[in-house]
Design an enzyme around this catalytic site. Structure first.
Site, mmCIF file in Angstrom:
data_model
loop_
_atom_site.group_PDB
_atom_site.id
_atom_site.type_symbol
_atom_site.label_atom_id
_atom_site.label_comp_id
_atom_site.label_asym_id
_atom_site.label_seq_id
_atom_site.Cartn_x
_atom_site.Cartn_y
_atom_site.Cartn_z
ATOM 1 N N GLU A 1 23.692 -5.142 -5.356
ATOM 2 C CA GLU A 1 24.312 -6.263 -4.645
ATOM 3 C C GLU A 1 23.675 -7.604 -5.006
ATOM 4 O O GLU A 1 23.341 -8.401 -4.142
ATOM 5 C CB GLU A 1 24.265 -6.005 -3.128
ATOM 6 C CG GLU A 1 25.005 -4.732 -2.742
ATOM 7 C CD GLU A 1 25.135 -4.487 -1.245
ATOM 8 O OE1 GLU A 1 24.231 -4.898 -0.513
ATOM 9 O OE2 GLU A 1 26.141 -3.887 -0.845
ATOM 10 N N ASP B 1 28.465 3.937 2.027
ATOM 11 C CA ASP B 1 27.657 2.965 2.770
ATOM 12 C C ASP B 1 27.767 3.110 4.282
ATOM 13 O O ASP B 1 28.470 2.327 4.915
ATOM 14 C CB ASP B 1 28.082 1.544 2.365
ATOM 15 C CG ASP B 1 27.141 0.490 2.926
ATOM 16 O OD1 ASP B 1 26.136 0.870 3.525
ATOM 17 O OD2 ASP B 1 27.432 -0.704 2.754
ATOM 18 N N GLU C 1 26.219 -1.427 12.324
ATOM 19 C CA GLU C 1 27.001 -2.310 11.458
ATOM 20 C C GLU C 1 28.459 -1.867 11.359
ATOM 21 O O GLU C 1 29.369 -2.690 11.370
ATOM 22 C CB GLU C 1 26.378 -2.335 10.051
ATOM 23 C CG GLU C 1 27.220 -3.104 9.052
ATOM 24 C CD GLU C 1 26.645 -3.114 7.640
ATOM 25 O OE1 GLU C 1 25.577 -2.512 7.410
ATOM 26 O OE2 GLU C 1 27.278 -3.745 6.766
HETATM 27 C C1 BDP Z 1 25.240 -2.786 3.473
HETATM 28 C C2 BDP Z 1 25.065 -4.004 4.311
HETATM 29 C C3 BDP Z 1 24.193 -5.048 3.644
HETATM 30 C C4 BDP Z 1 22.908 -4.405 3.183
HETATM 31 C C5 BDP Z 1 23.215 -3.235 2.284
HETATM 32 C C6 BDP Z 1 21.963 -2.456 1.898
HETATM 33 O O1 BDP Z 1 26.331 -4.553 4.582
HETATM 34 O O2 BDP Z 1 23.963 -6.067 4.574
HETATM 35 O O3 BDP Z 1 22.113 -5.326 2.520
HETATM 36 O O4 BDP Z 1 24.040 -2.325 2.951
HETATM 37 O O5 BDP Z 1 21.749 -1.419 2.496
HETATM 38 O O6 BDP Z 1 25.703 -1.797 4.329
HETATM 39 O O7 BDP Z 1 21.237 -2.866 1.021
#
Ligand code: BDP
Length: 701
Positions: free
Chosen positions: A272, A345, A373
């Site tokens: 990301e 996720d 979340e």
């Molecule tokens: C996702 C979240 C994000 C996190 C990412 C992670 O939306 O905010 O940074 O996972 O786990 O679920 O690195």
């Protein structure tokens, strides 16, 4: 003078009463001042806490003895396990352990038994030892005090005040963790700011570590892979560059000079948008091993996250496996791969990640998400133990039947000296720590399952309820108390059903990632942002079209099923044998496909969404009966949030069904409740996430 003293006592008593039920005491609502007889021959910061907890709260009458027994190589219980013996006749309890932490955990367990109404003086002897060595919270806390995906206020860590001022909440936090066996914490966000490793911040971390240490809690940090260049001023952060290796060695030495029992690093790399070894043409192995070498002399470890995926042609659900499997066996022995429970996720429901059990020569640790979340933030009641149990008990079949996710990660199946489990924390500086009073149960459940994953969700819910709410009241009539028993059972049921209800009204039948872009609170299955990564958009996952719905991951599709061991690959890969709960995860199903229930996919979808709505309404009915038994404040907090949840459930149902209907062109079965929203309106709703206080109805059009 006397009058003033009485007045003050009165005021203090009143304050105590008010404070008593603001949820800040979590599940640790012991009456204090018992002044029990506790014997412990040694003294140390950890033992002194164990003794004082029991002294204040043990109401068993007899004596409790805490004893360190000489460590022996045959002692399977280790430093954290313990034996608890009680004798009814002498009203005595003895807890023994080879380590101080074992006695602390034994003391908290004894109090847990007391508070949850166990028979304390049955003659009994039992042993306890943790399933995982490291039971660790991951805080996604930023240095500016915000929390990524946090729904209970700001960070607990007052970075501006540290190290000089220590908030009393640090100790309370450590105590709550110790009481459920959590023994480690990563203080900062995986999306890490390089500044966390500056000397200034390390001194702040040192101060926190000192508060946590007597509660047996070890501190870890998330690091940014580019810290050598970003903070250290080096020209590169290439893991194979000797200057970079030296930089990390020097930094690690500085950390251990300040915090001798520092645990190590958690790393999110090349994920990301974050930097990582790929930026320098290196691999995850190069990156992880370089850090592991720097930490090794101090017994530190690296928790390297497998949550990596690139926008591209291949199914996102396959990418972590593709990236990491070729490296199995190449990591240093102080590296552990941290794997999210599912391949995508933290969705309300996912199959387990195929990396579990498949990586056989590298320790792997599950990462669970405690913060909600994807399950309604701190507005929705969603007890997560059943979901985590489902993951931990999933059979990977990697070493034959019974190679469950729990057993392939806790050292039972593969001989690994390093075992760990992580939970992304749901704590913040709200008075009640977690936002929703019932969200505390998820913090509690994570600790209890990390300690013993064979506990049932029911046991955990029962224990938590009994300790958190005092439904039975001394002096009440028998009828009242038997109603309280019934209510306790109903509340337990409500907790146990709550996760499934959330799945039903958000994403039943294996649907996933239908969330609104960015904040992930409400439904946006239609979301289409020009220029956004396709794998961040719901359409990528639901693939609704005129023919049907769902992601084809069978052999005719992305073939993600091939990453699962037999017989799961065939089970999941075939529409007829795939469990209904996951069917749209693995298949693109025709709208008129008839499922095992005899209903078509479309009808079934409508039924499941509707069932979710009805379940939440049922929770409201149960909770309202608690009014007489629960203090006013918590009663209203929960009642208010259940109203939000009930409205949100209808919103989810209407949004998803009306949107999918534009593809299926079939009617919602006439016996079901009709939608109350217009699709057009819902597509225009925007939640004001910047002002996301409960209630969330800050819709703007
Ligand atoms: C996702 C979240 C994000 C996190 C990412 C992670 O939306 O905010 O940074 O996972 O786990 O679920 O690195």
């Amino acid at each position: 003078m006397k009058q003033t003293i009485f007045l003050w006592i009165g005021i203090l008593f009143f304050c105590e009463l008010v404070r008593a039920e603001d949820s800040s005491r979590l599940w640790l609502r012991y009456d204090t001042g018992a002044d029990a007889r506790i014997v412990c021959e040694q003294s140390s910061p950890i033992l002194d806490i164990a003794v004082s907890e029991l002294k204040n709260a043990w109401q068993g009458g007899g004596q409790v003895t805490l004893q360190i027994r000489p460590a022996s190589p045959w002692d399977e219980l280790g430093e954290e396990g313990y034996t608890l013996r009680s004798s009814g006749q002498n009203r005595e309890v003895t807890i023994t352990s080879a380590g101080e932490k074992g006695l602390l955990y034994g003391a908290y367990h004894l109090l847990r038994l007391q508070e949850s109404g166990a028979d304390l003086y049955a003659d009994q002897e039992f042993t306890e030892k943790p399933a995982y060595n490291l039971r660790i919270l991951n805080h996604w806390d930023n240095l500016d005090g915000t929390i990524e995906r946090g729904y209970a206020g700001h960070s607990l860590w007052q970075w501006d005040e540290l190290p000089g001022t220590l908030s009393p909440r640090y100790r309370q936090y450590a105590r709550a963790n110790a009481s459920v066996g959590i023994n480690a914490t990563v203080l900062n966000n995986v999306n890490a700011n390089p500044r966390i490793l500056s000397t200034d911040y390390l001194r702040k971390v040192q101060a926190l570590a000192a508060v946590f240490r007597p509660y047996g809690i070890q501190v870890f940090l998330s690091i940014n892979f580019s810290t050598p260049s970003e903070l250290g001023g080096l020209a590169t952060s290439d893991p194979l560059d000797p200057a970079v290796c030296r930089w990390w060695e020097t930094k690690v030495k500085e950390i251990y000079d300040l915090i001798p029992d520092f645990g190590g690093f958690l790393v999110k790399a090349n994920s990301e948008g974050l930097p990582g070894p790929h930026d320098f043409g290196r691999t995850h192995v190069d990156g992880a091993n370089m850090l592991a070498a720097a930490l090794k002399p101090y017994n530190g470890i690296v928790m390297w996250r497998a949550f990596v995926y690139e926008p591209g042609d291949d199914d996102r659900a396959k990418q972590a496996y593709q990236e990491f499997m070729p490296f199995d066996g190449q990591f240093r022995d102080n590296v552990i791969i941290q794997v999210k429970n599912g391949p995508v996720d933290f969705q309300p429901r996912e199959p387990f990640s195929p990396l579990f059990g498949a990586m056989q020569q590298t320790p792997v640790m599950p990462e669970l998400q405690i913060t909600q979340e994807y399950t309604g933030f701190s507005n929705h009641l969603c007890f997560l133990a059943p979901m985590w149990k489902e993951v931990l008990e999933s059979d990977t079949w990697q070493q034959g039947e019974g190679s469950t996710v729990a057993r392939v990660t806790d050292g039972s199946v593969y001989p690994q000296s390093l075992t760990a489990i992580a939970g992304v924390a749901n704590t913040g500086d709200d008075v009640n720590w977690c936002g929703h009073p019932f969200a505390q149960a998820n913090w509690y459940a994570f600790g209890r399952l990390a300690w013993d994953h064979t506990l049932t969700s029911q046991q955990i819910a029962d224990e938590w309820l009994a300790q958190t709410f005092s439904l039975y009241k001394a002096g009440e009539t028998e009828t009242d108390n038997s109603r309280a028993v019934l209510l306790h059972a109903q509340l337990t049921r409500m907790m146990l059903d709550s996760h499934e209800a959330v799945v039903d009204y958000m994403m039943p039948l294996g649907l996933h990632h239908l969330f609104a872009f960015g904040h992930h609170y409400g439904p946006e299955p239609w979301c289409d942002l020009p220029g956004a990564r396709p794998d961040w958009l719901p359409r990528y996952y639901h693939r609704a079209d005129r023919e049907g719905l769902g992601f084809d991951r069978s052999a005719t599709g992305s073939n993600a099923v091939a990453q699962y061991h037999a017989p799961l690959n065939a089970l999941y890969g075939n529409m007829d044998s795939c469990p209904d709960e996951l069917i749209l995860w693995f298949h693109h199903m025709p709208w008129d496909y008839v499922l095992g229930t005899g209903r078509t996919l479309w009808d079934e979808l409508c039924y499941w969404y509707n069932r979710g709505v009805e379940e939440v309404r049922g929770f409201q009915k149960v909770w309202d009966q608690a009014e007489r038994y629960v203090d006013d404040k918590r009663f209203r907090q929960v009642q208010h949030r259940l109203k939000i949840q009930a409205r949100d459930a209808v919103w989810w149902r209407d949004a998803c069904l009306l949107y999918f209907r534009t593809f299926s062109r079939l009617p919602i079965p006439y016996e079901l409740e009709r939608p109350v929203h217009e699709l057009k309106d819902m597509m225009e709703y925007r939640i004001d996430i910047t002002n996301f206080e409960c209630p969330p109805y800050g819709f703007t059009k």
